[in-house]
Scaffold this motif. Structure first.
Motif, PDB file in Angstrom:
ATOM      1  N   GLY A   1       0.750  -1.252  -0.158  1.00 61.52           N
ATOM      2  CA  GLY A   1      -0.021  -0.060   0.091  1.00 61.52           C
ATOM      3  C   GLY A   1       0.731   1.154   0.151  1.00 61.52           C
ATOM      4  N   ASP A   2       1.930   1.048   0.267  1.00 63.16           N
ATOM      5  CA  ASP A   2       2.980   2.252   0.336  1.00 63.16           C
ATOM      6  C   ASP A   2       4.055   2.252  -0.995  1.00 63.16           C
ATOM      7  OD1 ASP A   2       1.969   3.306   2.518  1.00 63.16           O
ATOM      8  OD2 ASP A   2       3.469   2.509   3.904  1.00 63.16           O
ATOM      9  N   PRO A   3       4.388   3.389  -1.218  1.00 66.71           N
ATOM     10  CA  PRO A   3       5.469   3.293  -2.382  1.00 66.71           C
ATOM     11  C   PRO A   3       6.788   2.446  -1.810  1.00 66.71           C
ATOM     12  CG  PRO A   3       4.914   5.594  -2.033  1.00 66.71           C
ATOM     13  CD  PRO A   3       4.244   4.774  -0.998  1.00 66.71           C
TER      14      PRO A   3
ATOM     15  N   THR B   1      17.996   7.737  -4.151  1.00 66.49           N
ATOM     16  CA  THR B   1      16.801   6.694  -3.869  1.00 66.49           C
ATOM     17  C   THR B   1      15.566   6.776  -4.828  1.00 66.49           C
ATOM     18  OG1 THR B   1      17.092   6.879  -1.472  1.00 66.49           O
ATOM     19  CG2 THR B   1      14.994   6.182  -2.256  1.00 66.49           C
ATOM     20  N   ILE B   2      15.230   5.725  -5.196  1.00 59.94           N
ATOM     21  CA  ILE B   2      14.092   5.641  -6.440  1.00 59.94           C
ATOM     22  C   ILE B   2      12.828   5.308  -5.497  1.00 59.94           C
ATOM     23  CG2 ILE B   2      13.274   4.744  -8.523  1.00 59.94           C
ATOM     24  CD1 ILE B   2      16.443   3.906  -8.999  1.00 59.94           C
ATOM     25  N   SER B   3      11.789   5.774  -5.741  1.00 58.93           N
ATOM     26  CA  SER B   3      10.396   5.409  -5.207  1.00 58.93           C
ATOM     27  C   SER B   3       9.520   5.004  -6.465  1.00 58.93           C
ATOM     28  CB  SER B   3       9.678   6.556  -4.582  1.00 58.93           C
ATOM     29  OG  SER B   3      10.582   6.596  -3.210  1.00 58.93           O
ATOM     30  N   PHE B   4       8.845   3.952  -6.012  1.00 61.81           N
ATOM     31  CA  PHE B   4       7.830   3.305  -7.018  1.00 61.81           C
ATOM     32  C   PHE B   4       6.511   3.326  -6.484  1.00 61.81           C
ATOM     33  CE2 PHE B   4      11.999   1.522  -8.425  1.00 61.81           C
ATOM     34  CZ  PHE B   4      12.036   1.842  -9.669  1.00 61.81           C
ATOM     35  N   ASP B   5       5.490   3.836  -6.862  1.00 60.29           N
ATOM     36  CA  ASP B   5       4.291   3.915  -6.268  1.00 60.29           C
ATOM     37  C   ASP B   5       3.373   2.987  -7.334  1.00 60.29           C
ATOM     38  OD1 ASP B   5       1.949   4.303  -4.962  1.00 60.29           O
ATOM     39  OD2 ASP B   5       1.744   6.273  -5.551  1.00 60.29           O
ATOM     40  N   VAL B   6       3.446   1.711  -6.882  1.00 59.74           N
ATOM     41  CA  VAL B   6       2.691   0.594  -7.821  1.00 59.74           C
ATOM     42  C   VAL B   6       1.355   0.437  -7.337  1.00 59.74           C
ATOM     43  CG1 VAL B   6       3.034  -1.684  -8.600  1.00 59.74           C
ATOM     44  CG2 VAL B   6       5.047  -0.038  -8.177  1.00 59.74           C
TER      45      VAL B   6
END
Length: 60
Positions: free
Chosen positions: A30-32, A55-60
């Motif tokens: 539920g979180d990136p 840092t890379i964030s993915f909101d899937v």
């Protein structure tokens, strides 16, 4: 290669132009998802390890 758990990693390579090792740092349903670039080398930039520490964030 799945990187589902913190500490899991994978290496991306592209025909002699780039290489980077990416490690999962956070994966909460539920979180990136977050990944950090542990090592990188790009032949097409002046700063070859340019993304190291990013840092890379993915909101899937």
């Amino acid at each position: 290669m799945l990187t589902e758990n913190p500490g899991d990693d994978f290496t991306h390579r592209s025909e002699g132009t780039q290489s980077c090792r990416i490690e999962a740092t956070e994966s909460v349903p539920g979180d990136p998802d977050s990944r950090v670039v542990m090592n990188s080398y790009f032949t097409f930039t002046d700063d070859k390890p340019e993304w190291k520490g990013t840092t890379i964030s993915f909101d899937v």
